[in-house]
Design an enzyme around this catalytic site. Sequence first.
Site, PDB file in Angstrom:
ATOM      1  N   GLY A  47       0.778  -1.240   0.000  1.00  0.00           N
ATOM      2  CA  GLY A  47       0.000   0.000   0.000  1.00  0.00           C
ATOM      3  C   GLY A  47       0.806   1.285   0.000  1.00  0.00           C
ATOM      4  CG  ASP A 103      -1.869   1.909   2.780  1.00  0.00           C
ATOM      5  OD1 ASP A 103      -1.661   1.721   4.000  1.00  0.00           O
ATOM      6  OD2 ASP A 103      -2.357   1.035   2.042  1.00  0.00           O
ATOM      7  CG  ASP A 106      -8.673   1.506  10.270  1.00  0.00           C
ATOM      8  OD1 ASP A 106      -9.346   2.315  10.927  1.00  0.00           O
ATOM      9  OD2 ASP A 106      -9.169   0.489   9.749  1.00  0.00           O
ATOM     10  NE  ARG A 168      -2.212  -3.526  -3.297  1.00  0.00           N
ATOM     11  CZ  ARG A 168      -2.346  -3.615  -1.972  1.00  0.00           C
ATOM     12  NH1 ARG A 168      -2.375  -2.531  -1.237  1.00  0.00           N
ATOM     13  NH2 ARG A 168      -2.437  -4.802  -1.386  1.00  0.00           N
TER      14      ARG A 168
HETATM   15  P1  IMP Z   1      -4.367  -0.767  11.109  1.00  0.00           P
HETATM   16  O1  IMP Z   1      -3.451  -1.791  11.668  1.00  0.00           O
HETATM   17  O2  IMP Z   1      -5.795  -1.017  11.485  1.00  0.00           O
HETATM   18  O3  IMP Z   1      -3.952   0.650  11.415  1.00  0.00           O
HETATM   19  O4  IMP Z   1      -4.420  -0.990   9.567  1.00  0.00           O
HETATM   20  C1  IMP Z   1      -3.496  -0.584   8.676  1.00  0.00           C
HETATM   21  C2  IMP Z   1      -3.703  -1.318   7.360  1.00  0.00           C
HETATM   22  O5  IMP Z   1      -5.090  -1.650   7.144  1.00  0.00           O
HETATM   23  C3  IMP Z   1      -3.330  -0.430   6.210  1.00  0.00           C
HETATM   24  O6  IMP Z   1      -1.981  -0.588   5.864  1.00  0.00           O
HETATM   25  C4  IMP Z   1      -4.251  -0.921   5.124  1.00  0.00           C
HETATM   26  O7  IMP Z   1      -3.647  -2.004   4.437  1.00  0.00           O
HETATM   27  C5  IMP Z   1      -5.469  -1.455   5.822  1.00  0.00           C
HETATM   28  N1  IMP Z   1      -6.600  -0.507   5.794  1.00  0.00           N
HETATM   29  C6  IMP Z   1      -7.093   0.231   6.809  1.00  0.00           C
HETATM   30  N2  IMP Z   1      -8.108   0.994   6.410  1.00  0.00           N
HETATM   31  C7  IMP Z   1      -8.267   0.738   5.094  1.00  0.00           C
HETATM   32  C8  IMP Z   1      -9.175   1.274   4.089  1.00  0.00           C
HETATM   33  O8  IMP Z   1     -10.046   2.124   4.317  1.00  0.00           O
HETATM   34  N3  IMP Z   1      -9.010   0.753   2.831  1.00  0.00           N
HETATM   35  C9  IMP Z   1      -8.078  -0.189   2.519  1.00  0.00           C
HETATM   36  N4  IMP Z   1      -7.204  -0.683   3.428  1.00  0.00           N
HETATM   37  C10 IMP Z   1      -7.312  -0.212   4.695  1.00  0.00           C
HETATM   38 MG    MG Z   2      -1.382  -1.976   4.192  1.00  0.00          MG
END
Ligand code: IMP
Ligand code: MG
Length: 185
Positions: A47, A103, A106, A168
Amino acid sequence: MFMKTDDICKEILVSEEEIIAAAKRVGEQITKDYAGETITIVGLLTGCVPFLCELIKHIDLKVEVEFMRASSYHGTIKSSNEVKILKDLETSIKDKHVIVVDDIIDTGLTLKCIVEMLKLKGCKSIESCVMLNKKAQRVNDYEPKYFGIAIPNKFVVGYGLDYNELYRNLPYVGVVKDEIANGGN
Ligand code: IMP
Ligand code: MG
């Protein structure tokens, strides 16, 4: 304007121009913050790629670029607590100034876990930088030092972000249609 092959987005949330402007602003900030230093950018595959390419053009320092692959989403939308390292660094980051680039943040689970793991490798400093900051679902207190644009709690694709490994390549960040984001396919 939607791309012809974009059958997933209901609206464009962040335009290409806005992303490029954000990359320029963040790149210039990093240039100031690390003046005189060499830095190592660690991109999280896949990403990070489009944003990383844009970002490094605006960092006027000596820059090394490395990649890792971690997985927490396993191709679906829901996050899990476990972060797997699928591809590790190929060079040493000992005594280096590291900035992890992704990218989006979240829940914060991926970035916090990766940063903790890289700290153990003895880098001189470690920070992180993401294109998009989705704060609503954060499950910890982790905040990246650098981010491009804060976004609301919507599932988005494009500019590196995927849905089942596709989309992507969209040159913007778009909001996924409700029927798809809510589990349909
Ligand atoms: P986290 O560990 O929840 O912070 O997630 C991070 C990863 O989740 C990112 O590198 C993305 O690959 C994926 N991700 C989180 N939100 C989205 C979204 O809205 N669209 C696509 N991928 C997401
Ligand atoms: Mg990712």
